[in-house]
Scaffold this active site. Structure first.
Site, PDB file in Angstrom:
ATOM      1  N   LYS A  43       0.803  -1.259  -0.026  1.00  7.98           N
ATOM      2  CA  LYS A  43      -0.570  -0.037   0.022  1.00  7.98           C
ATOM      3  C   LYS A  43       0.850   1.089  -0.025  1.00  7.98           C
ATOM      4  O   LYS A  43       0.529   1.920  -0.651  1.00  7.98           O
ATOM      5  CB  LYS A  43      -1.121  -0.028   0.998  1.00  7.98           C
ATOM      6  CG  LYS A  43      -2.063  -1.311   0.624  1.00  7.98           C
ATOM      7  CD  LYS A  43      -2.783  -1.350   1.933  1.00  7.98           C
ATOM      8  CE  LYS A  43      -3.961  -2.193   1.756  1.00  7.98           C
ATOM      9  NZ  LYS A  43      -4.019  -3.839   2.039  1.00  7.98           N
TER      10      LYS A  43
HETATM   11  C1  LIG Z   1      -4.264  -4.600   1.125  1.00  8.16           C
HETATM   12  C2  LIG Z   1      -3.290  -5.457   1.031  1.00  8.16           C
HETATM   13  C3  LIG Z   1      -4.345  -7.250  -0.266  1.00  8.16           C
HETATM   14  C4  LIG Z   1      -5.349  -6.765  -0.847  1.00  8.16           C
HETATM   15  O1  LIG Z   1      -5.193  -5.591  -1.818  1.00  8.16           O
HETATM   16  P1  LIG Z   1      -5.539  -4.846  -2.376  1.00  8.16           P
HETATM   17  O2  LIG Z   1      -5.831  -4.116  -3.429  1.00  8.16           O
HETATM   18  O3  LIG Z   1      -7.168  -5.046  -1.334  1.00  8.16           O
HETATM   19  O4  LIG Z   1      -6.892  -6.420  -3.664  1.00  8.16           O
HETATM   20  C5  LIG Z   1      -3.290  -8.274   0.192  1.00  8.16           C
HETATM   21  N1  LIG Z   1      -2.100  -7.939   0.991  1.00  8.16           N
HETATM   22  C6  LIG Z   1      -1.407  -7.132   1.307  1.00  8.16           C
HETATM   23  C7  LIG Z   1      -0.316  -7.110   2.214  1.00  8.16           C
HETATM   24  C8  LIG Z   1      -2.109  -5.969   1.672  1.00  8.16           C
HETATM   25  O5  LIG Z   1      -1.947  -5.186   2.016  1.00  8.16           O
END
Ligand SMILES: *Cc1c(COP(=O)(O)O)cnc(C)c1O
Length: 487
Positions: free
Chosen positions: A129
């Protein structure tokens, strides 16, 4: 570039906003999600040029190229400065920013297409993120400064989103963050990451309740339109187009690292929750990046896998959402999925409104199994899917460590397990690594009987002083807190 809503009819498409108008907004006024009016095509010559840009100049320069196609209301020199400031080796740990690691050993069958991990989790909070949120922080500061405005970001987190938002917004002019989290429910590492921030514009609020209580508080405040306007309340959740757009860049960077020529194709497997990450892959593919397959990997919460297998989209009640060892994929409803369905159904906003604004609200499901479009999810859009369980996760973490000496986190393990079921000969498969194992240490210990390594800058963070306010799950309490801290 102008932006439309997934729920707008084609007639309504005049007076569409530009990028900076939607940057600080969440949903479109009609309840839909913003998407560009069309995807800018990337032709062979441009792709060849971008390969050189990434290899010779770097990720920030590639990001500038991609973002320029979507942003026409920030001067190029300013946008370039924002990209250069965001994607640095100091922040993301390596010169490539998103380096690939090939998984290869003596047991790998001769002639098997290469299998890679693409590291997206070397940013400040060790989850992917950061890739988008770090850009968002700099875009917000730029745009708010230009307008002479302030923004108060209110959010709910069970871990990764909240810390990525706080590290992106800390110390930024014009921005305050009020982040709610369920008291005592995050991992000690995640709590320490967030609560040890001492920046005056960051406010941690530990709520007596579960994640849904936090989300309900945020919703209650957002539904009070007078309060929302008076205190300029905004969000940074994954439906924000700018986050998706930032994520498109690393699909290009992954492709350039895995191939020598633009005639080759690659596939990606993406550990998915809210469908934001893989949706960025869909956008890259629509632009013309030679992607064979986009494989959606879920955990036990398999809303998305069910759709791609059956054509039925059935959201779960939050009580039916499993708490798993890949918690960032524990979702009952995939908030970005509407964007993909919009493209799948030929960008028919009226139909999307009926599906997402009506059927889903009333019955919690819709069924596209008989629609000719559903048959095209793989053939024309490249989508496939699979699911993984706790036992699969442990097994994949163990095997990957034993065979390749590579320690992966629980979410990446879900993706790697599913990726192995979708290998095609002659097509490299890139698995997106979305977090470092140290964030989910308990499961690593369960799988391997040892603690994951910790990057030196996180040594001992659990012992640092904490800055957090505990609060009842009451919207009035958080409103009073916000009012008091905005003076
Ligand atoms: C947010 C997240 C996901 C999922 O991603 P999306 O964009 O919501 O599909 C997968 N793995 C980790 C470690 C995350 O922080």
């Amino acid at each position: 570039m102008k932006y439309c809503s997934t729920r707008s009819s084609t007639q309504a498409r005049s007076g569409y906003p530009h990028f900076c108008e939607i940057l600080l907004e969440g949903l479109a006024p009609d309840g839909g999600l913003y998407l560009p009016e069309s995807y800018p095509p990337v032709d062979e010559a441009t792709l060849a040029r971008w390969r050189g840009v990434y290899e010779r100049v770097g990720y920030a320069a590639l990001a500038f190229e991609v973002l320029s196609l979507y942003i026409d209301d920030i001067a190029p020199a300013d946008l370039k400065a924002i990209c250069d400031k965001t994607y640095t080796q100091a922040i993301f740990g390596t010169a490539q920013i998103v380096p690939l690691t090939r998984l290869l050993d003596a047991q790998t069958p001769e002639g098997q297409a290469p299998l890679y991990l693409e590291a997206l989790s070397n940013g400040p909070t060790l989850a992917f993120k950061d890739m988008a949120m770090q850009l968002l922080g700099n875009l917000f500061e730029f745009e708010l400064g230009r307008r002479g405005e302030e923004l108060n970001i209110l959010g709910a987190t069970s871990g990764d989103t909240g810390s990525a938002a706080e590290y992106a917004m800390r110390g930024k002019k014009g921005v305050r963050v009020f982040m709610t989290s369920p008291y005592g429910r995050m991992s000690p590492f995640q709590q320490a990451q967030m609560f040890s921030l001492m920046d005056g514009n960051i406010h941690n609020i530990a709520v007596d309740g579960v994640f849904d209580d936090c989300q309900d508080m945020v919703k209650a405040v957002s539904n009070d339109l007078d309060f929302k306007r008076q205190y300029r309340i905004g969000t940074v959740n994954s439906i924000n187009w700018a986050r998706l757009m930032a994520q498109v860049v690393y699909y290009f960077a992954g492709y350039f690292q895995a191939t020598r020529s633009n005639l080759e194709k690659v596939s990606f497997t993406v550990p998915s929750g809210n469908f934001g990450n893989v949706c960025a892959g869909h956008v890259a593919r629509m632009m013309g990046l030679p992607i064979a397959r986009l494989v959606v990997a879920t955990n036990e919460n398999d809303v998305l896998d069910e759709f791609f297998r059956t054509g039925v989209y059935r959201v779960r009640a939050s009580a039916d959402t499993h708490e798993t060892s890949s918690p960032s994929m524990d979702i009952s409803k995939a908030s970005n999925f509407e964007r993909f369905v919009f493209d799948l159904l030929g960008r028919d906003g009226t139909r999307l409104k009926a599906l997402f604004g009506e059927a889903l609200q009333q019955t919690g499901r819709f069924d596209l199994s008989a629609d000719p479009a559903f048959a095209r999810t793989t053939e024309d859009f490249g989508f496939e899917s699979g699911r993984s369980t706790h036992a699969d996760r442990l097994d994949t973490i163990r095997t990957t460590f034993k065979r390749f000496g590579v320690l992966i986190d629980t979410h990446t393990a879900d993706a790697l397990k599913v990726a192995r079921e979708h290998l095609q000969s002659g097509v490299p498969m890139i698995v997106l690594e979305t977090a470092l194992p140290v964030k989910f240490a308990a499961t690593i210990v369960e799988a391997l009987g040892r603690e994951p390594d910790r990057p030196p800058k996180f040594e001992g963070i659990e012992a640092l002083p904490k800055r957090v306010t505990r609060m009842a799950a009451d919207p009035a309490a958080i409103k009073a807190y916000i009012a008091q801290h905005c003076r």
